[in-house]
Design a protein around this motif. Structure first.
Motif, short mmCIF file in Angstrom:
data_model
loop_
_atom_site.label_atom_id
_atom_site.label_comp_id
_atom_site.label_asym_id
_atom_site.label_seq_id
_atom_site.Cartn_x
_atom_site.Cartn_y
_atom_site.Cartn_z
N PHE B 33 3.86 16.51 2.07
CA PHE B 33 3.29 16.24 0.75
C PHE B 33 1.95 15.51 0.90
O PHE B 33 1.74 14.76 1.84
CB PHE B 33 4.23 15.32 -0.05
N TYR B 35 -0.31 12.94 -1.56
CA TYR B 35 -0.43 12.16 -2.77
C TYR B 35 -1.77 11.44 -2.77
O TYR B 35 -2.32 11.13 -1.73
CB TYR B 35 0.66 11.09 -2.85
N GLN B 37 -3.48 7.88 -4.55
CA GLN B 37 -3.08 6.65 -5.21
C GLN B 37 -4.30 5.99 -5.82
O GLN B 37 -5.26 5.65 -5.12
CB GLN B 37 -2.40 5.68 -4.25
N HIS B 41 -2.50 4.54 -11.95
CA HIS B 41 -1.82 5.85 -11.95
C HIS B 41 -0.69 5.92 -10.94
O HIS B 41 0.06 6.87 -10.93
CB HIS B 41 -2.81 6.96 -11.63
N GLY B 42 -0.57 4.97 -10.09
CA GLY B 42 0.46 5.07 -9.06
C GLY B 42 0.14 6.20 -8.11
O GLY B 42 -1.01 6.57 -7.89
N LEU B 43 1.17 6.80 -7.55
CA LEU B 43 1.03 7.92 -6.62
C LEU B 43 1.20 9.23 -7.38
O LEU B 43 2.20 9.42 -8.06
CB LEU B 43 2.09 7.82 -5.52
N TYR B 48 2.22 20.20 -2.09
CA TYR B 48 3.34 20.02 -1.18
C TYR B 48 3.63 21.33 -0.47
O TYR B 48 3.15 22.40 -0.86
CB TYR B 48 4.58 19.49 -1.92
N GLU B 59 0.89 17.80 -9.22
CA GLU B 59 0.43 17.35 -10.53
C GLU B 59 -1.08 17.44 -10.69
O GLU B 59 -1.60 17.74 -11.77
CB GLU B 59 0.90 15.91 -10.74
N PHE B 90 -2.36 9.66 0.66
CA PHE B 90 -1.19 9.50 1.52
C PHE B 90 -0.54 10.85 1.78
O PHE B 90 -0.29 11.63 0.85
CB PHE B 90 -0.15 8.57 0.87
N TYR B 100 11.41 10.22 2.04
CA TYR B 100 10.05 10.40 2.54
C TYR B 100 9.71 9.35 3.58
O TYR B 100 10.15 8.21 3.51
CB TYR B 100 9.06 10.18 1.41
N PHE B 102 5.93 7.96 4.83
CA PHE B 102 4.51 8.08 4.51
C PHE B 102 3.64 7.77 5.73
O PHE B 102 4.00 6.93 6.57
CB PHE B 102 4.13 7.09 3.40
N GLY B 103 2.49 8.43 5.78
CA GLY B 103 1.46 8.03 6.73
C GLY B 103 0.76 6.78 6.25
O GLY B 103 1.04 6.28 5.14
N SER B 104 -0.16 6.28 7.05
CA SER B 104 -0.84 5.01 6.75
C SER B 104 -1.95 5.13 5.72
O SER B 104 -2.50 4.14 5.30
CB SER B 104 -1.41 4.40 8.02
#
Lengths: 112, 111
Positions: B33, B35, B37, B41-43, B48, B59, B90, B100, B102-104
């Motif tokens: 995925f 995303y 940020q 709005h958040g993530l 994907y 989205e 991310f 999930y 996540f990468g850094s």
């Protein structure tokens, strides 16, 4: 439209206090609800909740899901400065692709 | 090292340039995925992939392109960068059932 709403958006407390973070959701095809902690980098997994009323615990953190009222809470007891972070709530949808819908996050600051 | 890695960590680019953000995972997770940020709005899910050669829009896919020729890589390309694409990106991966990782993150600034 699938939606996840967290409250409060920001919270400042003193070390030793207990905090409760809220997450409500309106989604179709709910599979699970997840909590993540995000400090300076990537979100790290805390809990996955799939069933109502079953509390998940990890040390001072605990979480519970209410699928009837469509919300979850994350509790942190005896807070420490290391708990300062953004806490993210996400809902996983049953759509064959494991997509997560995230809330805006709650920024928690613990003052010594 | 096992895990999920993103590169670069930081990138500054000019409006109109093409930029590619890299994501590599060593677990052979089927799902990957992207995303972004942003404050307030958040993530938000951009794209994907359920497996190699299978990708789908999330989205906020406009202005982005992805590919997945190999299971372990999932690059994200901004075809013509705009200032509104300034964000932290991310990448994440997941097995068919599970959570999930996540990468850094990549902090991208478009000037």
């Amino acid at each position: 439209e699938d939606k996840v709403v967290q409250s409060p958006l920001s919270l400042v407390v003193h070390e030793g206090d207990t905090v409760t973070l809220n997450c409500s959701y309106e989604v179709t095809n709910f599979r699970s609800l997840l909590w993540y902690k995000q400090e300076k980098k990537a979100p790290t997994f805390l809990f996955m909740l799939t069933s109502s009323g079953i509390e998940k615990k990890s040390g001072r953190l605990s979480s519970i899901l209410d699928k009837k009222e469509l919300f979850s809470i994350l509790n942190i007891t005896a807070t420490q400065t290391g708990d300062s972070a953004v806490y993210l709530c996400a809902v996983e949808l049953i759509q064959g692709a494991q997509k997560l819908v995230f809330g805006q996050g709650t920024r928690l600051t613990i003052n010594p | 090292d096992a895990g999920i890695t993103q590169s670069p960590r930081y990138k500054i680019t000019e409006t109109g340039r093409q930029v590619t953000l890299m994501c590599h995972q060593t677990w052979s997770h089927s799902y990957m995925f992207w995303y972004r940020q942003d404050l307030g709005h958040g993530l938000r899910l951009i794209y994907y992939s359920a497996a190699a050669d299978i990708t789908d829009k999330g989205e906020v896919p406009d202005g982005y392109v992805v590919s997945r020729s190999k299971t372990e890589n999932f690059p994200l390309t901004l075809e013509s960068a705009t200032r509104s694409q300034t964000s932290v990106y991310f990448c994440a991966s997941s097995p068919p059932t599970g959570t999930y990782t996540f990468g850094s993150g990549t902090r991208l600034t478009v000037v």
